[in-house]
Design a protein around this motif. Structure first.
Motif, PDB file in Angstrom:
ATOM      1  N   THR A 531       0.833  -1.205   0.000  1.00  0.00           N
ATOM      2  CA  THR A 531       0.000   0.000   0.000  1.00  0.00           C
ATOM      3  C   THR A 531       0.865   1.252   0.000  1.00  0.00           C
ATOM      4  N   ARG A 532       1.909   1.273   0.804  1.00  0.00           N
ATOM      5  CA  ARG A 532       2.802   2.432   0.829  1.00  0.00           C
ATOM      6  C   ARG A 532       3.474   2.643  -0.534  1.00  0.00           C
ATOM      7  N   ALA A 533       3.861   1.541  -1.175  1.00  0.00           N
ATOM      8  CA  ALA A 533       4.513   1.673  -2.489  1.00  0.00           C
ATOM      9  C   ALA A 533       3.534   2.220  -3.530  1.00  0.00           C
ATOM     10  N   PHE A 534       2.293   1.720  -3.539  1.00  0.00           N
ATOM     11  CA  PHE A 534       1.310   2.199  -4.507  1.00  0.00           C
ATOM     12  C   PHE A 534       0.884   3.631  -4.206  1.00  0.00           C
ATOM     13  N   ALA A 535       0.856   4.011  -2.923  1.00  0.00           N
ATOM     14  CA  ALA A 535       0.451   5.370  -2.569  1.00  0.00           C
ATOM     15  C   ALA A 535       1.419   6.404  -3.137  1.00  0.00           C
ATOM     16  N   ASP A 536       2.696   6.073  -3.227  1.00  0.00           N
ATOM     17  CA  ASP A 536       3.688   7.014  -3.759  1.00  0.00           C
ATOM     18  C   ASP A 536       3.504   7.280  -5.248  1.00  0.00           C
ATOM     19  N   LEU A 537       2.690   6.477  -5.931  1.00  0.00           N
ATOM     20  CA  LEU A 537       2.463   6.670  -7.370  1.00  0.00           C
ATOM     21  C   LEU A 537       1.436   7.759  -7.646  1.00  0.00           C
ATOM     22  N   ASP A 538       0.883   8.354  -6.621  1.00  0.00           N
ATOM     23  CA  ASP A 538      -0.101   9.436  -6.755  1.00  0.00           C
ATOM     24  C   ASP A 538      -1.292   8.977  -7.587  1.00  0.00           C
ATOM     25  N   LEU A 539      -1.830   7.803  -7.222  1.00  0.00           N
ATOM     26  CA  LEU A 539      -2.981   7.243  -7.919  1.00  0.00           C
ATOM     27  C   LEU A 539      -4.258   7.564  -7.148  1.00  0.00           C
ATOM     28  N   THR A 540      -5.396   7.362  -7.805  1.00  0.00           N
ATOM     29  CA  THR A 540      -6.673   7.523  -7.115  1.00  0.00           C
ATOM     30  C   THR A 540      -6.863   6.356  -6.157  1.00  0.00           C
ATOM     31  N   PRO A 541      -7.734   6.515  -5.135  1.00  0.00           N
ATOM     32  CA  PRO A 541      -7.981   5.406  -4.217  1.00  0.00           C
ATOM     33  C   PRO A 541      -8.443   4.137  -4.922  1.00  0.00           C
ATOM     34  N   ALA A 542      -9.291   4.264  -5.951  1.00  0.00           N
ATOM     35  CA  ALA A 542      -9.753   3.069  -6.662  1.00  0.00           C
ATOM     36  C   ALA A 542      -8.600   2.375  -7.363  1.00  0.00           C
ATOM     37  N   GLU A 543      -7.665   3.143  -7.925  1.00  0.00           N
ATOM     38  CA  GLU A 543      -6.524   2.538  -8.612  1.00  0.00           C
ATOM     39  C   GLU A 543      -5.592   1.839  -7.618  1.00  0.00           C
ATOM     40  N   VAL A 544      -5.402   2.447  -6.476  1.00  0.00           N
ATOM     41  CA  VAL A 544      -4.561   1.796  -5.454  1.00  0.00           C
ATOM     42  C   VAL A 544      -5.184   0.472  -5.024  1.00  0.00           C
ATOM     43  N   LEU A 545      -6.500   0.452  -4.767  1.00  0.00           N
ATOM     44  CA  LEU A 545      -7.151  -0.794  -4.359  1.00  0.00           C
ATOM     45  C   LEU A 545      -7.091  -1.851  -5.450  1.00  0.00           C
ATOM     46  N   THR A 546      -7.147  -1.418  -6.733  1.00  0.00           N
ATOM     47  CA  THR A 546      -7.043  -2.379  -7.832  1.00  0.00           C
ATOM     48  C   THR A 546      -5.684  -3.065  -7.814  1.00  0.00           C
ATOM     49  N   LEU A 547      -4.613  -2.279  -7.612  1.00  0.00           N
ATOM     50  CA  LEU A 547      -3.269  -2.862  -7.538  1.00  0.00           C
ATOM     51  C   LEU A 547      -3.140  -3.778  -6.313  1.00  0.00           C
ATOM     52  N   LEU A 548      -3.723  -3.348  -5.189  1.00  0.00           N
ATOM     53  CA  LEU A 548      -3.681  -4.196  -3.987  1.00  0.00           C
ATOM     54  C   LEU A 548      -4.450  -5.495  -4.205  1.00  0.00           C
ATOM     55  N   ASP A 549      -5.534  -5.416  -4.972  1.00  0.00           N
ATOM     56  CA  ASP A 549      -6.314  -6.619  -5.276  1.00  0.00           C
ATOM     57  C   ASP A 549      -5.471  -7.608  -6.067  1.00  0.00           C
ATOM     58  N   HIS A 550      -4.723  -7.094  -7.080  1.00  0.00           N
ATOM     59  CA  HIS A 550      -3.841  -7.973  -7.853  1.00  0.00           C
ATOM     60  C   HIS A 550      -2.787  -8.609  -6.939  1.00  0.00           C
ATOM     61  N   THR A 551      -2.234  -7.790  -6.034  1.00  0.00           N
ATOM     62  CA  THR A 551      -1.209  -8.310  -5.115  1.00  0.00           C
ATOM     63  C   THR A 551      -1.795  -9.398  -4.204  1.00  0.00           C
ATOM     64  N   THR A 552      -2.982  -9.161  -3.713  1.00  0.00           N
ATOM     65  CA  THR A 552      -3.602 -10.105  -2.780  1.00  0.00           C
ATOM     66  C   THR A 552      -3.922 -11.430  -3.448  1.00  0.00           C
ATOM     67  N   THR A 553      -4.359 -11.376  -4.709  1.00  0.00           N
ATOM     68  CA  THR A 553      -4.693 -12.629  -5.395  1.00  0.00           C
ATOM     69  C   THR A 553      -3.471 -13.512  -5.581  1.00  0.00           C
ATOM     70  N   ARG A 554      -2.286 -12.908  -5.583  1.00  0.00           N
ATOM     71  CA  ARG A 554      -1.063 -13.711  -5.725  1.00  0.00           C
ATOM     72  C   ARG A 554      -0.613 -14.317  -4.392  1.00  0.00           C
ATOM     73  N   LEU A 555      -1.225 -13.844  -3.302  1.00  0.00           N
ATOM     74  CA  LEU A 555      -0.936 -14.428  -1.986  1.00  0.00           C
ATOM     75  C   LEU A 555      -1.894 -15.595  -1.756  1.00  0.00           C
ATOM     76  N   GLU A 556      -1.375 -16.712  -1.350  1.00  0.00           N
ATOM     77  CA  GLU A 556      -2.183 -17.932  -1.269  1.00  0.00           C
ATOM     78  C   GLU A 556      -3.289 -17.808  -0.235  1.00  0.00           C
ATOM     79  N   GLU A 557      -4.520 -18.040  -0.724  1.00  0.00           N
ATOM     80  CA  GLU A 557      -5.706 -18.091   0.135  1.00  0.00           C
ATOM     81  C   GLU A 557      -5.791 -16.888   1.060  1.00  0.00           C
ATOM     82  N   THR A 558      -5.675 -15.700   0.500  1.00  0.00           N
ATOM     83  CA  THR A 558      -5.729 -14.473   1.289  1.00  0.00           C
ATOM     84  C   THR A 558      -6.897 -13.618   0.838  1.00  0.00           C
ATOM     85  N   ILE A 559      -7.680 -13.164   1.804  1.00  0.00           N
ATOM     86  CA  ILE A 559      -8.766 -12.217   1.585  1.00  0.00           C
ATOM     87  C   ILE A 559      -8.584 -11.107   2.615  1.00  0.00           C
ATOM     88  N   ALA A 560      -8.795  -9.869   2.181  1.00  0.00           N
ATOM     89  CA  ALA A 560      -8.658  -8.745   3.100  1.00  0.00           C
ATOM     90  C   ALA A 560      -9.668  -7.676   2.733  1.00  0.00           C
TER      91      ALA A 560
END
Length: 695
Positions: A531-560
């Motif tokens: 989240t800190r890394a994506f926040a530095d990209l000056d993206l909208t909140p929806a764009e940050v959550l989209t990137l976090l969603d991609h990251t989370t799907t690569r983590l085994e059996e993780t929902i947040a």
């Protein structure tokens, strides 16, 4: 002239005669007087009852002709002549013909009488021989039965003095029959625990028997040991209802009582073990588990119980089983306030015991140590200090038992038991029972110890991954809290963050990783870093959550879930997106707090569902409250009710943020809550270049 037949001797006290006995009435004794020629000159009413002839029919008749068959008359006349000639009495049985024609054997006692003129007569005392033999048999049976009975038997007269005792009662009391006769029970048995005279007199006066009454005490037969007897008393009366005295039977039930006592103690031990299974280890709290063990032992097993654990074990090191032992006291239980309880190590205190102390020896040797009879020289080996020695001496400590606490092959500490009020010393059975309790409790204590260690590790990781001190934010005041769950295995998934961005903006983040424990804490750390890394990209909140969603799907059996907001102090605006998270609360001066109406979005890790961003004003004085579900969700209240409670607690916009955080946690959280909580409150502050004001 009145003629009477008696047995024994007559006793007179002045002119008062004694009351008659009932035996002659039972025998039916008849008196007949014959003159020198053998004619009947006296005929008693009892003779009529026995033979059937009235006095008119009998008087003047030759007795031999009236009462005997012809073949017996010659023998009867010879016996009569011998009595009359010699004066010697004769006794024996003779067949007599009764008036109704039947013949019966009659027991006779014949003797010669002489009147004042020198004339001789014969007196015959007669009774039914069958009745006499029955009485004799009953008497003989009674005597032998009493003498050979395996229980103690005695008869007391109306003055409550012994008149008869059998040999078994002699053996029980250790006193000869001769030393019983004429004495009262309390004179023979002075050490019984009841008033024998009182209870016996009650039976004598009321006629109500007392059956199977327990009596305990010591007798001369065994003066060093307590015995128990079952005693019955009942009043004796003759056939006419005259009170003769009181009969007593005594059965020694010492072995039976001992067996019953042992069975009762066995049941008590089983009950105590069952109780321990329910009461010990109800939580994974170390101190509480130790208290539960101590409380189970008191008062059924000991008057004072103390649980001490090796300090090295509590610090996570291997137990030291040689040399002095460093104990940390965890619990003390006692039967009420006492000096013995004051002598124990206070809970939480560290004590070092030399190798001569019994608690240290118990740990070093890994076996129970029992001092059945504590003497003065034993006290320094039990007490922690000279003051404790003095307290134990005053308390009357007389028995001590130390049992090791061992779990999974590791020595953890010791259970110390003391008896001051309970008179019996600790026995081998007590040692076995205490060992069983200690073994069961040691597993719970070990579990609590490992739980505490794991909890500390998870908390350390969690707190290390969370921001320690919020940075200075332009136009924004921030306060935060993290509160772990009650159980170590449920810690780890919640986080918050406040991230400075370019242009004086600030990203506010609250998230909750599903799951708990170290894995959840580690996953939370990965998502916070991303989240800190994506926040530095000056993206909208929806764009940050989209990137976090991609990251989370690569983590085994993780929902947040996550709430991500960006505040621009110069525009006094806040943009926010939610990923399956509860809506934040907005607090504005002069208005009631409210939940923001935002698109909920899908949790991170679901994948493929777009997120939406909402924009709202956040002017100086306004507060944005972000939180995880552990703050408001419970098992016994609806979520809407809890959210309304949250809004009510926030209706104080001027309250300092730190105080608001504490108030929310105090009002909404319980000590045993099963979820952790992340809370972040941000209040907008004026800036020199702010472009917005309250609409």
């Amino acid at each position: 002239m009145v003629l009477g037949a008696v047995h024994g001797r007559a006793e007179h006290v002045g002119d008062v005669s004694s009351a008659p006995g009932g035996l002659l009435d039972v025998l039916g004794v008849a008196a007949v007087v014959l003159d020198a020629d053998g004619r009947i000159v006296q005929w008693s009413p009892q003779a009529k009852d026995l033979f059937g002839y009235t006095s008119q029919e009998a008087l003047g008749q030759y007795a031999a002709r009236l009462l005997l068959e012809e073949e017996h008359r010659e023998q009867a006349v010879e016996l009569f002549a011998r009595v009359m000639a010699s004066g010697e009495s004769w006794a024996g049985g003779f067949p007599v013909r009764c008036k109704d024609g039947h013949t019966q054997m009659v027991e006779f006692r014949n003797m010669r009488l002489e009147d004042g003129r020198g004339d001789f007569y014969a007196l015959g005392i007669a009774t039914d021989q069958a009745i006499l033999r029955e009485v004799e048999r009953n008497l003989a049976l009674s005597v032998r039965l009493i003498e050979q009975a395996p229980i103690g038997l005695a008869v007391l007269d109306t003055d409550l003095r012994f008149v008869t005792v059998n040999s078994e009662l002699e053996r029980i009391n250790g006193v000869s029959a001769a030393d019983h006769i004429g004495r009262r029970p309390y004179e023979v048995l002075p050490h019984l625990d009841i008033d024998v005279d009182s209870t016996t007199r009650q039976v004598l006066e009321t006629g109500v028997p007392l059956l199977d009454r327990p009596v305990a005490g010591r007798t001369a037969a065994d003066p060093d040991h307590e015995h128990a007897w079952s005693v019955s008393r009942y009043r004796l009366e003759d056939s006419g209802g005259r009170v003769l005295g009181v009969a007593t039977s005594v059965v020694d039930v010492t072995e039976q009582r001992r067996a019953e006592s042992e069975a009762a103690r066995a049941r008590q031990r089983l009950t105590l073990l069952a109780d321990a299974s329910l009461r010990i280890g109800t939580t994974l709290d170390l101190e509480r588990t130790a208290r539960e063990l101590a409380e189970v032992c008191v008062p059924d097993l000991a008057d004072v119980a103390a649980v001490d654990v090796l300090d090295s074990v509590l610090r996570g090191h291997e137990a030291e089983t040689h040399g002095p032992a460093r104990f940390r006291s965890l619990a003390v239980a006692a039967v009420g306030p006492s000096e013995a309880a004051r002598a124990a190590d206070p809970p939480g205190e560290l004590a070092v015991y030399d190798t001569d102390r019994l608690a240290a020896q118990c740990v070093n040797l890994r076996r129970p140590l029992r001092v059945s009879r504590v003497e003065g020289r034993d006290l320094p080996r039990i007490a922690r200090c000279p003051r404790a020695v003095e307290l134990l001496a005053r308390a009357g400590l007389h028995s001590y038992l130390a049992v090791p606490l061992t779990a999974r092959g590791e020595i953890l500490g010791a259970l110390g038991l003391k008896r001051t009020r309970t008179p019996e010393p600790f026995t081998h059975d007590d040692e076995v029972l205490a060992g069983e309790l200690a073994a069961r409790a040691a597993l719970s204590i070990d579990n609590a110890r490992w739980y505490r260690s794991q909890r500390h590790a998870v908390l350390a990781l969690q707190r290390h991954l969370l921001p320690q001190h919020p940075p200075h934010m332009v136009g924004l005041e921030v306060a935060s809290r993290y509160q772990p769950a009650a159980a170590a295995v449920e810690i780890g998934g919640d986080w918050f963050d406040a991230i400075p961005l370019t242009g004086d903006k600030t990203a506010l983040v609250v998230g909750d990783v599903m799951g708990s424990g170290i894995n959840a804490a580690a996953t939370m750390g990965q998502l916070r870093t991303a989240t800190r890394a994506f926040a530095d990209l000056d993206l909208t909140p929806a764009e940050v959550l989209t990137l976090l969603d991609h990251t989370t799907t690569r983590l085994e059996e993780t929902i947040a879930t996550c709430a991500y907001a960006v505040y621009d102090p110069h525009r006094a605006q806040c943009r926010i997106s939610l990923a399956g998270h509860l809506p934040p609360a907005l607090v504005r001066c002069g208005r009631a707090p409210q939940l923001l109406d935002l698109p909920a979005g899908a949790p991170l890790g679901v994948g493929g569902i777009p997120f939406r961003t909402a924009t709202f004003d956040l002017v100086p004085g306004d507060q944005l409250v972000l939180y995880t579900d552990g703050l408001v969700e419970t098992r016994d209240q609806a979520i809407d009710q809890r959210l309304n409670t949250l809004l009510g607690l926030l209706d104080a916009p001027e309250c300092p943020l730190e105080k608001t955080c504490d108030r929310l946690l105090h009002a909404l959280r319980r000590p045993d809550d099963h979820d952790d909580v992340a809370l972040l409150i941000a209040r907008a502050r004026p800036t020199p270049h702010s472009q917005a004001s309250r609409p």
